[in-house]
Write a protein that holds these residues in place. Structure first.
Motif, mmCIF file in Angstrom:
data_model
loop_
_atom_site.group_PDB
_atom_site.id
_atom_site.type_symbol
_atom_site.label_atom_id
_atom_site.label_comp_id
_atom_site.label_asym_id
_atom_site.label_seq_id
_atom_site.Cartn_x
_atom_site.Cartn_y
_atom_site.Cartn_z
ATOM 1 N N VAL A 262 0.761 -1.295 0.037
ATOM 2 C CA VAL A 262 -0.101 0.016 -0.023
ATOM 3 C C VAL A 262 0.860 1.368 0.128
ATOM 4 O O VAL A 262 0.878 2.184 -0.737
ATOM 5 C CB VAL A 262 -1.058 0.068 1.152
ATOM 6 N N LEU A 263 1.881 1.323 0.803
ATOM 7 C CA LEU A 263 2.667 2.136 0.754
ATOM 8 C C LEU A 263 3.657 2.700 -0.272
ATOM 9 O O LEU A 263 3.567 3.889 -0.789
ATOM 10 C CB LEU A 263 3.947 2.069 1.879
ATOM 11 N N ILE A 264 3.927 1.543 -1.050
ATOM 12 C CA ILE A 264 4.867 1.736 -2.309
ATOM 13 C C ILE A 264 3.604 2.502 -3.659
ATOM 14 O O ILE A 264 3.928 3.173 -4.343
ATOM 15 C CB ILE A 264 5.211 0.357 -2.645
ATOM 16 N N ASP A 265 2.502 1.696 -3.385
ATOM 17 C CA ASP A 265 1.661 2.151 -4.334
ATOM 18 C C ASP A 265 0.805 3.331 -4.260
ATOM 19 O O ASP A 265 0.474 4.115 -4.910
ATOM 20 C CB ASP A 265 0.308 1.034 -4.477
ATOM 21 N N SER A 266 0.966 4.083 -2.886
ATOM 22 C CA SER A 266 0.407 5.150 -2.641
ATOM 23 C C SER A 266 0.839 6.398 -3.215
ATOM 24 O O SER A 266 2.060 6.309 -3.657
ATOM 25 C CB SER A 266 0.094 5.585 -1.112
ATOM 26 N N PRO A 267 0.311 7.541 -3.313
ATOM 27 C CA PRO A 267 0.916 8.785 -3.915
ATOM 28 C C PRO A 267 1.834 9.450 -2.965
ATOM 29 O O PRO A 267 2.373 10.442 -3.054
ATOM 30 C CB PRO A 267 -0.222 9.646 -4.132
ATOM 31 N N ASN B 89 -1.445 -6.902 -7.664
ATOM 32 C CA ASN B 89 -3.049 -6.820 -7.426
ATOM 33 C C ASN B 89 -3.330 -5.468 -7.400
ATOM 34 O O ASN B 89 -4.324 -5.110 -7.806
ATOM 35 C CB ASN B 89 -3.335 -7.634 -6.506
ATOM 36 N N LEU B 90 -2.500 -4.444 -6.625
ATOM 37 C CA LEU B 90 -2.907 -3.230 -6.550
ATOM 38 C C LEU B 90 -2.770 -2.407 -7.936
ATOM 39 O O LEU B 90 -3.843 -1.414 -8.035
ATOM 40 C CB LEU B 90 -2.090 -2.614 -5.382
ATOM 41 N N ALA B 91 -1.808 -2.873 -8.576
ATOM 42 C CA ALA B 91 -1.622 -2.135 -9.874
ATOM 43 C C ALA B 91 -2.670 -2.626 -10.747
ATOM 44 O O ALA B 91 -3.070 -1.593 -11.608
ATOM 45 C CB ALA B 91 -0.111 -2.719 -10.624
ATOM 46 N N ILE B 92 -3.399 -3.657 -10.784
ATOM 47 C CA ILE B 92 -4.370 -4.058 -12.118
ATOM 48 C C ILE B 92 -5.555 -3.679 -11.479
ATOM 49 O O ILE B 92 -6.599 -3.985 -12.147
ATOM 50 C CB ILE B 92 -4.314 -5.428 -12.254
ATOM 51 N N ARG B 93 -5.848 -3.027 -10.391
ATOM 52 C CA ARG B 93 -7.144 -3.108 -9.743
ATOM 53 C C ARG B 93 -7.892 -1.705 -10.668
ATOM 54 O O ARG B 93 -7.085 -0.808 -11.305
ATOM 55 C CB ARG B 93 -7.277 -2.449 -8.376
ATOM 56 N N ASP B 94 -9.376 -1.706 -10.603
ATOM 57 C CA ASP B 94 -10.065 -0.657 -11.583
ATOM 58 C C ASP B 94 -10.014 0.785 -10.778
ATOM 59 O O ASP B 94 -11.064 0.713 -9.720
ATOM 60 C CB ASP B 94 -11.268 -1.270 -11.859
ATOM 61 N N ARG B 95 -9.251 1.595 -11.152
ATOM 62 C CA ARG B 95 -9.346 2.923 -10.629
ATOM 63 C C ARG B 95 -10.441 3.681 -10.672
ATOM 64 O O ARG B 95 -10.902 4.544 -9.868
ATOM 65 C CB ARG B 95 -8.076 3.875 -10.986
ATOM 66 N N TYR C 102 -14.492 -0.757 1.175
ATOM 67 C CA TYR C 102 -15.663 -1.431 0.112
ATOM 68 C C TYR C 102 -15.196 -1.390 -1.256
ATOM 69 O O TYR C 102 -15.948 -2.111 -1.911
ATOM 70 C CB TYR C 102 -16.999 -0.538 0.465
ATOM 71 N N VAL C 103 -14.334 -0.764 -1.753
ATOM 72 C CA VAL C 103 -13.897 -0.522 -3.219
ATOM 73 C C VAL C 103 -12.463 -1.405 -3.499
ATOM 74 O O VAL C 103 -12.441 -2.159 -4.189
ATOM 75 C CB VAL C 103 -14.061 0.902 -3.574
ATOM 76 N N ILE C 104 -11.391 -1.369 -2.710
ATOM 77 C CA ILE C 104 -10.061 -1.517 -2.993
ATOM 78 C C ILE C 104 -9.959 -2.932 -2.297
ATOM 79 O O ILE C 104 -9.574 -3.988 -3.116
ATOM 80 C CB ILE C 104 -9.161 -0.526 -2.650
ATOM 81 N N LEU C 105 -10.421 -3.104 -1.120
ATOM 82 C CA LEU C 105 -10.099 -4.395 -0.474
ATOM 83 C C LEU C 105 -10.626 -5.462 -0.957
ATOM 84 O O LEU C 105 -9.902 -6.693 -1.498
ATOM 85 C CB LEU C 105 -10.363 -4.371 1.156
ATOM 86 N N PRO C 106 -11.984 -5.567 -1.487
ATOM 87 C CA PRO C 106 -12.631 -6.326 -2.173
ATOM 88 C C PRO C 106 -11.776 -7.002 -3.399
ATOM 89 O O PRO C 106 -11.746 -8.294 -3.731
ATOM 90 C CB PRO C 106 -14.215 -6.186 -2.330
ATOM 91 N N GLN C 107 -11.089 -5.894 -4.161
ATOM 92 C CA GLN C 107 -10.708 -6.088 -5.642
ATOM 93 C C GLN C 107 -9.239 -6.948 -5.052
ATOM 94 O O GLN C 107 -8.700 -7.458 -5.795
ATOM 95 C CB GLN C 107 -10.049 -4.970 -6.049
ATOM 96 N N LEU C 108 -8.697 -6.755 -3.688
ATOM 97 C CA LEU C 108 -7.633 -7.715 -3.451
ATOM 98 C C LEU C 108 -7.605 -8.996 -2.921
ATOM 99 O O LEU C 108 -6.473 -9.563 -2.241
ATOM 100 C CB LEU C 108 -6.741 -6.790 -2.534
ATOM 101 N N LYS C 109 -8.785 -9.474 -2.893
ATOM 102 C CA LYS C 109 -9.141 -10.789 -2.492
ATOM 103 C C LYS C 109 -8.258 -11.948 -3.057
ATOM 104 O O LYS C 109 -7.750 -12.612 -2.261
ATOM 105 C CB LYS C 109 -10.597 -11.066 -2.673
ATOM 106 N N PRO C 110 -8.148 -11.864 -4.568
ATOM 107 C CA PRO C 110 -7.203 -13.017 -4.805
ATOM 108 C C PRO C 110 -5.930 -12.898 -4.280
ATOM 109 O O PRO C 110 -5.337 -13.959 -3.824
ATOM 110 C CB PRO C 110 -7.165 -12.663 -6.355
#
Lengths: 33, 296
Positions: free
Chosen positions: B96-101, B184-190, B209-217
């Protein structure tokens, strides 16, 4: 301000904390070398 | 009507390409497992002879009557639970830290620092960690001493030895889990986050409710992989503690290895088989759980 810019907006103290955390973890992980 | 043989012949090129890998897997993967399970049903003294004496479940009865084995099993579960939570949690935080702005620069450096230990040979890394933890000459205690904190007992007492192993393994493994989370964070739907933001969702709601469910895999893969990894914890014990102090870090795989060294092949392979069954059971049930969740 656009929605995109608001999503990526960061506060200064949070950013400083993030850099401090990243720096500490980075150093700790590189130290054993 | 085509018979099975005709289908095989029709796909012969496919089978030809698969053959080398299938042969290697059977020879070095499945065959040793079958042999090991066979040995677990024989008397140790005759286990390596051409015609061993079969004793049924006597070895299994013996290991489950052994308090040292039960203690080591419990220890393995505790260590695995702690290690999975710490590793997956830490890796998620770092991804999350690496991915964050928040990190405008330096993200690449942090990613490199986290991933380098994964490609470092594990034994070499653990030897260095053993030095770092050393009571008299270790860098960790030198640092604690300099800033005036009490010394860290490291590998010399039971609980601190567990923590020391956990930290060393975190160092070696976390980068891999971080990489999975980051991918997985990089391919999520922004677009979903923007939509949620426009609809008035707070930052916390967007995460929950938006990001965490997409990280389930990534969570499922990392949890299963970490469970398998830490249930089988072996190398770090061999290099750093040899199961000590006073059996405080004697996990099942290392205990089995010790017994095997003493020529108690039957009991050692029985323990390995029990561990094998546990690993298979745990990973399958997590996969099932994940599939159900995803399907819902």
């Amino acid at each position: 301000m656009s929605a995109d810019a608001q999503l990526t907006r960061v506060s200064r103290p949070l950013q400083v904390a993030a850099y401090a955390c990243a720096g500490l973890v980075g150093l700790a992980f590189l130290y054993p070398y | 009507m085509t018979t099975t043989l005709e289908t095989v012949w029709h796909n012969r090129i496919f089978y030809l390409f698969v053959l080398p890998f299938a042969a290697l897997t059977i020879l070095f993967g499945i065959w040793p497992i079958v042999l090991s399970i066979t040995v677990s049903f024989t008397a140790s003294a005759t286990a390596l002879r051409p015609s061993p004496t079969y004793v049924g479940f006597a070895n299994y009865a013996a290991i489950f009557a052994d308090p040292a084995f039960l203690a080591s099993l419990l220890r393995t579960f505790l260590y695995t639970a702690a290690a999975v939570v710490v590793n997956v949690g830490f890796a998620f935080g770092m991804a999350v830290l690496i991915d964050s702005p928040l990190l405008k620069r330096g993200g690449l450096l942090l990613r490199l620092a986290l991933f380098l230990p994964v490609v470092t040979p594990d034994v070499a890394g653990y030897v260095v960690w053993r030095w770092l933890y050393d009571r008299s000459f270790g860098a960790i205690n030198a640092l604690l001493d300099t800033i005036g904190l009490p010394a860290f007992a490291g590998l010399t007492t039971g609980p601190t030895a567990m923590i020391s192993l956990l930290i060393a393994e975190l160092w070696h493994h976390a980068g891999f889990y971080m990489l999975i989370f980051h991918a997985n964070l990089a391919i999520r739907d922004r677009a979903l986050e923007e939509a949620a933001h426009v609809d008035g969702a707070t930052a916390w709601q967007r995460w929950r409710y938006v990001i965490l469910p997409q990280l389930k895999p990534a969570f499922i893969i990392n949890t299963v992989y970490a469970l398998i990894q830490f249930l089988k914890t072996f190398t770090v014990v061999v290099v750093m503690t040899k199961g000590g102090p006073n059996a405080a870090t004697n996990f099942v795989s290392y205990y089995a290895y010790q017994l095997f060294d003493q020529g108690r092949y039957g009991e050692a392979t029985a323990m390995a088989s029990v561990l094998f069954l546990i690993v298979i059971g745990v990973s399958l049930s997590i996969y099932r759980l994940g599939d159900k969740e995803v399907a819902r």
